[in-house]
Design a protein around this motif. Sequence first.
Motif: not given
Length: 110
Positions: A87-94
């Motif tokens: 994993i590089s980045t986990i973006y926002a969850q909606f």
Amino acid sequence: MVTRIFDTEPLLCQPAPRCGDHIYNPFKQCCDNDTILPLNGTSLCGPGCIYWPCFQQCCLESSASKNQGIVRFKIPGIKPNCRSSPISTIYAQFNRREDTLIKAKGVYCL
């Protein structure tokens, strides 16, 4: 014996990299899903979440209540896999029901 110093014919030391039916320059371009892209090209992984498709992959994951974009590193020589790549980045969850931002690691994208 005559030795030629300069040769006018091209000298290929190794096969040129191919992307589908086309040859590309790996110092300036990459091949992503049979498409030649510039190395510095970017794409979106969900709304406002930018990633570099030559070096990363966008993995959209969802559950019953939320969606999230996860950008994972591509490992040279290995086919990209959203389940096993680092994993590089986990973006926002909606939240699907309320469409609101939920706490997430990494960068928030709106």
